[in-house]
Design a protein around this motif. Structure first.
Motif, short mmCIF file in Angstrom:
data_model
loop_
_atom_site.label_atom_id
_atom_site.label_comp_id
_atom_site.label_asym_id
_atom_site.label_seq_id
_atom_site.Cartn_x
_atom_site.Cartn_y
_atom_site.Cartn_z
N PRO A 25 38.95 33.22 -35.05
CA PRO A 25 39.39 33.03 -33.66
C PRO A 25 40.71 33.75 -33.40
O PRO A 25 41.34 34.29 -34.33
N HIS A 29 44.68 29.58 -31.62
CA HIS A 29 43.68 28.83 -30.85
C HIS A 29 43.12 27.70 -31.71
O HIS A 29 42.44 27.95 -32.70
N ASP A 30 43.34 26.47 -31.27
CA ASP A 30 42.85 25.33 -32.03
C ASP A 30 41.38 25.02 -31.75
O ASP A 30 40.69 24.46 -32.58
N ASN A 31 40.92 25.36 -30.55
CA ASN A 31 39.51 25.13 -30.21
C ASN A 31 38.66 26.30 -30.68
O ASN A 31 38.99 27.46 -30.43
N SER A 94 36.92 30.96 -28.76
CA SER A 94 38.09 30.12 -29.05
C SER A 94 38.93 29.97 -27.80
O SER A 94 38.82 30.76 -26.84
N SER A 95 39.75 28.94 -27.80
CA SER A 95 40.68 28.72 -26.70
C SER A 95 41.85 27.90 -27.20
O SER A 95 41.78 27.23 -28.23
N GLN A 96 42.94 27.98 -26.44
CA GLN A 96 44.10 27.14 -26.73
C GLN A 96 43.79 25.72 -26.27
O GLN A 96 42.99 25.51 -25.36
#
Lengths: 116, 114
Positions: A25, A29-31, A94-96
């Motif tokens: 990712p 980005h945790d997601n 991925s996203s924050q």
């Protein structure tokens, strides 16, 4: 800044074999999400990680699929044993954390899996 | 529950003419709505999003979409097509303010003729 990277871009295997797809990712980005598009069908959700934890795996089709995210960084999706109906394109996104609810996901180019 | 219907699987326009890609949604929640685009051999890219602010949303590359709650529609438009717009477009819905999974439409392949 590097985007979401996926490897391999294309994999051709025989029914019964094992394949492991990898997703890196965007840094920070945790997601992390996995989606799949089977030929001629919609893109479907598979699962969602927050860091190393599985937040939602309701879209995983069966227990032949195993996803991991070691240390909350890259993720792997293993299919074992592969069946013909597993053929398709597997997308990682991925996203924050703060943007997760708005749906601003950043997608990789996908890994195309062909099972013969 | 939520769902998305893209009314056209293929749309063909001439360069310089308007583009209209149609999308209807169904959602039990106040939805967030998005359009993503995928060019050949590329990842999905966010074009624009609606998250309960202005109903007319402007995106990248001259695209815009209007959220019409009464019609449960979120059609994508562009006044003048360019050759580089040829791609597959996806209408997407998610429950507003939720980190839950996105629900994709089946995609519309846009062809731009010279």
């Amino acid at each position: 800044e590097a985007g979401v990277t996926q490897f391999p871009s294309h994999s051709v295997i025989e029914k019964g074999q094992t394949v492991t797809l990898r997703c890196d990712p965007i840094s920070g980005h945790d997601n992390l999400y996995w989606y799949r598009r089977v030929m001629g069908k919609e893109i479907k959700f598979l699962l969602h990680f927050v860091k190393e934890s599985k937040q939602d795996e309701s879209g995983m089709p069966n227990n032949r699929f195993l996803a991991e995210r070691t240390g909350g960084t890259y993720s792997t999706l293993k299919v074992q044993p592969a069946e013909l109906e597993d053929s398709g394109v597997y997308f990682c996104a991925s996203s924050q954390v703060g943007l997760a609810g708005t749906g601003e996901l950043f997608f990789g180019e996908g890994s195309r899996l062909t099972v013969l | 529950a939520q769902s998305v219907t893209q009314l056209d699987s293929h749309v063909s326009v001439s360069e310089g003419t308007p583009v209209l890609l149609r999308c209807n949604y169904s959602s039990s929640y106040s939805p967030s709505l998005f359009w993503y685009v995928q060019h050949p051999n590329k990842g999905l890219q966010l074009l624009l999003k609606y998250t309960s602010a202005a109903t007319l949303v402007k995106g990248i590359n001259g695209f815009e979409a209007e959220f019409k709650k009464s019609e449960t529609s979120f059609h994508l438009t562009k006044p003048s097509a360019h050759m580089s717009d040829a791609a597959e477009y996806f209408c997407v819905v998610s429950p507003f303010g939720s980190a839950r999974q996105l629900t994709f439409g089946s995609g519309t392949q846009l062809t731009v003729l010279p």
